[in-house]
Design a protein around this motif. Structure first.
Motif, PDB file in Angstrom:
ATOM      1  N   ALA A   1      90.947  -8.830  78.281  1.00 12.72           N
ATOM      2  CA  ALA A   1      90.696  -9.345  79.619  1.00 12.72           C
ATOM      3  C   ALA A   1      89.031  -9.172  79.936  1.00 12.72           C
ATOM      4  O   ALA A   1      88.763  -9.735  80.896  1.00 12.72           O
ATOM      5  CB  ALA A   1      91.561  -8.692  80.506  1.00 12.72           C
TER       6      ALA A   1
ATOM      7  N   PRO B   1      85.292  -9.760  80.682  1.00  8.63           N
ATOM      8  CA  PRO B   1      84.684 -11.106  80.987  1.00  8.63           C
ATOM      9  C   PRO B   1      83.562 -11.214  79.725  1.00  8.63           C
ATOM     10  O   PRO B   1      83.204 -12.379  79.210  1.00  8.63           O
ATOM     11  CB  PRO B   1      84.350 -10.842  82.165  1.00  8.63           C
ATOM     12  CG  PRO B   1      85.175  -9.855  82.906  1.00  8.63           C
ATOM     13  CD  PRO B   1      85.473  -8.854  81.923  1.00  8.63           C
TER      14      PRO B   1
ATOM     15  N   ARG C   1      85.025 -11.962  76.481  1.00  4.75           N
ATOM     16  CA  ARG C   1      85.584 -13.415  76.688  1.00  4.75           C
ATOM     17  C   ARG C   1      84.401 -14.505  76.509  1.00  4.75           C
ATOM     18  O   ARG C   1      84.871 -15.485  75.867  1.00  4.75           O
ATOM     19  CB  ARG C   1      86.321 -13.836  78.095  1.00  4.75           C
ATOM     20  CG  ARG C   1      87.486 -13.116  78.028  1.00  4.75           C
ATOM     21  CD  ARG C   1      88.851 -13.916  77.515  1.00  4.75           C
ATOM     22  NE  ARG C   1      90.169 -13.184  77.703  1.00  4.75           N
ATOM     23  CZ  ARG C   1      90.873 -13.728  78.732  1.00  4.75           C
ATOM     24  NH1 ARG C   1      90.491 -14.808  79.514  1.00  4.75           N
ATOM     25  NH2 ARG C   1      92.081 -13.179  79.014  1.00  4.75           N
TER      26      ARG C   1
ATOM     27  N   ARG D   1      84.204 -17.444  73.767  1.00  3.41           N
ATOM     28  CA  ARG D   1      84.297 -18.944  73.861  1.00  3.41           C
ATOM     29  C   ARG D   1      82.895 -19.272  73.351  1.00  3.41           C
ATOM     30  O   ARG D   1      83.036 -20.520  72.622  1.00  3.41           O
ATOM     31  CB  ARG D   1      83.971 -18.971  75.503  1.00  3.41           C
ATOM     32  CG  ARG D   1      85.289 -18.727  76.045  1.00  3.41           C
ATOM     33  CD  ARG D   1      85.203 -19.242  77.577  1.00  3.41           C
ATOM     34  NE  ARG D   1      84.327 -18.437  78.426  1.00  3.41           N
ATOM     35  CZ  ARG D   1      84.623 -17.307  79.238  1.00  3.41           C
ATOM     36  NH1 ARG D   1      85.776 -17.036  79.340  1.00  3.41           N
ATOM     37  NH2 ARG D   1      83.524 -16.911  79.699  1.00  3.41           N
TER      38      ARG D   1
ATOM     39  N   LYS E   1      91.993 -24.789  81.132  1.00  2.68           N
ATOM     40  CA  LYS E   1      91.217 -23.509  80.683  1.00  2.68           C
ATOM     41  C   LYS E   1      90.542 -23.704  79.293  1.00  2.68           C
ATOM     42  O   LYS E   1      91.075 -24.547  78.626  1.00  2.68           O
ATOM     43  CB  LYS E   1      92.039 -22.405  80.557  1.00  2.68           C
ATOM     44  CG  LYS E   1      92.672 -21.780  81.673  1.00  2.68           C
ATOM     45  CD  LYS E   1      93.769 -20.677  81.487  1.00  2.68           C
ATOM     46  CE  LYS E   1      94.323 -20.010  82.789  1.00  2.68           C
ATOM     47  NZ  LYS E   1      95.377 -18.884  82.648  1.00  2.68           N
ATOM     48  N   HIS E   2      89.689 -22.880  79.140  1.00  5.19           N
ATOM     49  CA  HIS E   2      89.075 -23.039  77.640  1.00  5.19           C
ATOM     50  C   HIS E   2      90.286 -22.310  76.728  1.00  5.19           C
ATOM     51  O   HIS E   2      91.090 -21.436  77.213  1.00  5.19           O
ATOM     52  CB  HIS E   2      87.985 -22.110  77.433  1.00  5.19           C
ATOM     53  CG  HIS E   2      87.117 -22.062  76.303  1.00  5.19           C
ATOM     54  ND1 HIS E   2      87.599 -21.526  75.211  1.00  5.19           N
ATOM     55  CD2 HIS E   2      85.975 -22.760  75.918  1.00  5.19           C
ATOM     56  CE1 HIS E   2      86.703 -21.649  74.128  1.00  5.19           C
ATOM     57  NE2 HIS E   2      85.823 -22.451  74.744  1.00  5.19           N
TER      58      HIS E   2
ATOM     59  N   ASP F   1      90.670 -18.625  76.740  1.00  6.91           N
ATOM     60  CA  ASP F   1      91.480 -18.096  77.871  1.00  6.91           C
ATOM     61  C   ASP F   1      92.943 -18.555  77.873  1.00  6.91           C
ATOM     62  O   ASP F   1      93.549 -17.573  78.337  1.00  6.91           O
ATOM     63  CB  ASP F   1      90.599 -18.616  79.188  1.00  6.91           C
ATOM     64  CG  ASP F   1      89.128 -18.017  79.159  1.00  6.91           C
ATOM     65  OD1 ASP F   1      88.788 -16.927  79.063  1.00  6.91           O
ATOM     66  OD2 ASP F   1      88.232 -18.994  79.321  1.00  6.91           O
TER      67      ASP F   1
ATOM     68  N   ASP G   1      94.832 -14.950  78.125  1.00  2.00           N
ATOM     69  CA  ASP G   1      95.484 -14.727  79.424  1.00  2.00           C
ATOM     70  C   ASP G   1      96.754 -14.219  79.145  1.00  2.00           C
ATOM     71  O   ASP G   1      97.031 -13.089  79.871  1.00  2.00           O
ATOM     72  CB  ASP G   1      95.358 -15.817  80.444  1.00  2.00           C
ATOM     73  CG  ASP G   1      93.819 -16.024  81.170  1.00  2.00           C
ATOM     74  OD1 ASP G   1      93.114 -15.011  80.572  1.00  2.00           O
ATOM     75  OD2 ASP G   1      93.612 -16.976  81.535  1.00  2.00           O
TER      76      ASP G   1
END
Length: 579
Positions: free
Chosen positions: A353, A355, A358, A362, A409-410, A413, A417
């Motif tokens: 989780a 950021p 993430r 991405r 969402k990507h 994610d 998630d």
């Protein structure tokens, strides 16, 4: 007194040598095939009625990681469930000998990550009452064996042993003197029955460096220079026997000399220096990129034309990965994924989780992950397969791409998630090698071997130990891309020859009675399932089979109608044959 211990009566024999199938009886005495012909039933203590069944040599699986499992499972399932009677351990240079007692825990930690073998079953099953490779071979020979074992000399623990510890071997390269000492240990191992040596050289920084140590760093064998492996090839040449198993990739390394063709050439060099077969690992197939295996086939043909004996071990099972971020480790080529998937369960949950991570994942995804997609399939195609939290049930059966589109969402994610909400969630990857026509080409080469089961490794993710049943059903019976005679030649005879196994691999008088008897029409692979059958109540993912009537190992029936008999007729094959 009966002339034979067992007669296999009225079967259709496919003897593994490409000879056309024929009907005959097989008489077995003292673990060997004593006679093939028309025999009288009353000349045996036991008669197996094989009318309407195929009688063939047991499979030989040259690429397994049963180095831990052999200490708690004499039959090495799933391999024995799929007609395999002989396996090879010590692949990729991993194993448990030679080993200083102080490094026992460290050796287990390495395999707990690199080959994803659960730690606790190893801890409770191995006492490490050995140190040298000859001592370890003696230990294996004393174990109850329901299958035959051949063993490569594993490079990583050998280097650690000579350099004093795993920690020292991870800190620097071996000196010339230390390299010579490893070569001496290889010679001693060959004298004790090793069938060659094995190593993994996934060059650090490359896009195929997907198997790392427990802490995310490269394995010892990954960091060794090419000159070290050339010296080991020359050491094998001095013995005049055995083979080399080598898993090498420098694809993606920031060096103009690196890449697939460089890897081909280095395998050829090892074969030339050793004068012995090299088992190149691996010919992985992705239907979207057939040019990769075609380049490998051209190279194999050229190397062998030049007198350099190289065989490619092809990944021939259709086996989807089932990943859960509790355990997954095979995105280790990426520093970002490696950070996310190392640590305790709670640490992983937090990192899923995070950021910062993430954003990095991405960015990496958007830039493209060609090598990873080749091996495991595109992340967007992974399916949310198994859920344990009822609040997440709406995602069941949907791909990452579908979830991302529905929720805006990507893809990263959308997947993470869900896994951050419940890290136990299982994602099922796509089968990337389902076009049987690709295997028509691959199995037409005289230099390709089926398998790469990785048996005993990655046991929570994949089940490629089904490869032999998949070949007989999918490639032979259902698609007819090869004959049954050709399939058994590759499953047994050719693999035995390539690995220097001399006393089995075909059904001929005087050879070991390693025999599989099955109904081809009824043969099938059963669905993937999770079973808690490991020591310490650990679990694994398995696929069983149907259609195998009997499995014989050195003349003893180990399985009847897919049920274990408890017989332990397996042998340690020293130097490629039973003593």
């Amino acid at each position: 007194m009966a002339e034979f211990d067992t007669i296999i009566k009225d079967g259709t024999i496919v003897d593994g040598t490409r000879v056309p199938r024929y009907k005959a009886d097989i008489g077995i005495k003292n673990g060997k095939i004593a006679k093939i012909g028309r025999l009288k039933s009353n000349d045996a203590k036991q008669v197996l009625d094989a009318r309407g069944l195929i009688v063939a040599p047991g499979g030989i699986d040259l690429h397994t990681h049963y180095d831990a499992q052999i200490h708690w499972d004499p039959y090495l399932s799933v391999s024995s469930w799929h007609g395999v009677t002989t396996i090879t351990m010590g692949n990729c240079g991993f194993g448990f000998a030679p080993l200083h007692p102080a490094d026992a825990e460290r050796a287990m930690l390495a395999l707990s990550r690199n080959e994803a073998i659960p730690m606790e079953p190893m801890r409770v099953s191995m006492d490490f009452k050995w140190e040298t490779f000859p001592q370890y071979m003696d230990r294996i020979e004393r174990l109850p064996l329901g299958i035959n074992i051949s063993h490569l000399f594993p490079i990583s623990p050998a280097v650690a042993y000579v350099m004093g510890s795993f920690a020292e071997a991870k800190s620097r390269r071996p000196t010339e003197q230390e390299t010579e000492k490893v070569a001496q240990l290889l010679s001693e191992a060959m004298d004790a029955g090793a069938v060659g040596w094995g190593a993994q050289q996934l060059v650090p920084g490359g896009s195929s460096a997907v198997q790392c140590d427990f802490d995310g760093t490269p394995m010892i064998s990954d960091m060794l220079p090419d000159s070290f492996y050339v010296r080991m090839a020359r050491a094998l040449a001095q013995k005049g026997t055995g083979c080399i198993q080598f898993t090498r990739s420098s694809v993606g390394v920031d060096d103009p000399r690196a890449g697939m063709h460089n890897d081909f050439d280095f395998n050829s060099l090892l074969a030339e220096e050793a004068g012995r077969p090299v088992l190149f690992n691996a010919m992985a197939v992705n239907d979207k990129f057939p040019y990769v295996y075609r380049a490998q086939l051209r190279w194999l043909a050229e190397a062998n034309k030049q007198g350099k004996p190289v065989f490619a071990q092809a990944v021939t099972a259709r086996a989807a990965n089932h990943i859960t971020f509790e355990n997954w480790n095979l995105f280790d080529d990426s520093p970002n994924w490696r950070e996310v998937t190392t640590g305790t369960i709670e640490e992983k949950r937090v990192k899923l989780a995070d950021p910062r991570l993430r954003a990095a994942l991405r960015e990496e995804y958007d830039a493209g992950t060609k090598s990873r997609d080749f091996l495991f399939g595109e992340l967007a195609e992974f399916v949310c397969d198994t859920l344990y939290d009822a609040k997440l049930n709406k995602y069941r059966g949907k791909t990452v791409k579908q979830i991302a589109q529905e929720e805006g969402k990507h893809a990263i994610d959308a997947m993470l998630d869900i896994s951050a909400a419940d890290i136990r969630t299982v994602w099922r990857g796509p089968v990337v090698n389902s076009d049987v026509e690709n295997y028509r080409e691959i199995m037409a080469s005289p230099y390709t071997l089926p398998g790469v089961s990785d048996g005993g490794a990655h046991i929570k993710f994949i089940t490629p130990g089904t490869y032999s049943t998949d070949m007989l059903t999918w490639m032979v019976r259902d698609s007819n891309i090869m004959s049954l005679e050709e399939a058994h030649y590759r499953l047994s005879y050719l693999t035995a020859w390539a690995a220097g196994i001399t006393d089995r691999g075909s059904l001929r008088e005087g050879l070991a009675a390693d025999i599989v008897i099955y109904d081809l029409e009824k043969l099938k692979i059963l669905p993937s399932e999770v079973v808690h059958d490991l020591p310490a109540n650990e679990w694994r993912r398995v696929q069983k089979s149907e259609g195998y009537r009997w499995l014989l190992v050195n003349g003893q029936v180990t399985f009847e109608d897919n049920k274990c008999t408890g017989a332990t007729g397996g042998r340690l094959l020293r130097g490629g044959h039973a003593a």
